[in-house]
Design an enzyme around this catalytic site. Sequence first.
Site, PDB file in Angstrom:
ATOM      1  N   ARG A  72     -12.418-100.993   3.884  1.00  0.00           N
ATOM      2  CA  ARG A  72     -13.181 -99.978   3.150  1.00  0.00           C
ATOM      3  C   ARG A  72     -12.788 -98.571   3.593  1.00  0.00           C
ATOM      4  NH1 ARG A  72     -19.105-101.388   4.284  1.00  0.00           N
ATOM      5  NH2 ARG A  72     -18.126-101.806   6.281  1.00  0.00           N
ATOM      6  N   ASN A 100     -18.204-103.961   0.571  1.00  0.00           N
ATOM      7  CA  ASN A 100     -18.001-105.383   0.818  1.00  0.00           C
ATOM      8  C   ASN A 100     -18.857-106.188  -0.135  1.00  0.00           C
ATOM      9  OD1 ASN A 100     -16.223-105.050   2.970  1.00  0.00           O
ATOM     10  ND2 ASN A 100     -17.825-105.183   4.516  1.00  0.00           N
TER      11      ASN A 100
END
Length: 95
Positions: free
Chosen positions: A21, A39
């Site tokens: 990320r 996520n």
Amino acid sequence: MSDTIRRQLLVRGRVQGVGFRYFTRLEAERLGLTGFVRNLRDGGVEAEAQGPTEDVNRLTESVRQGPPGSRVDGVNVLARPVRENEEGFRIETTI
């Protein structure tokens, strides 16, 4: 802004716990894109990126490679509607 697009990227592989990320956000910010990355509970990562076609495509290619320590098995790319007045690229909470 006729060349502005938005794409959803659904990434599969070893993409959690490896800085994926953070990597995606840095790449998106470097390219001047807006959107988010988060996520997924199934172990994947979802991102939506918006900006000029060429830059969204560059981000997509970076995501296909991933950061060191990751393993990308596949990326599904889906068109999404452009969001007006969106600012920045953020990391969101897992869904």
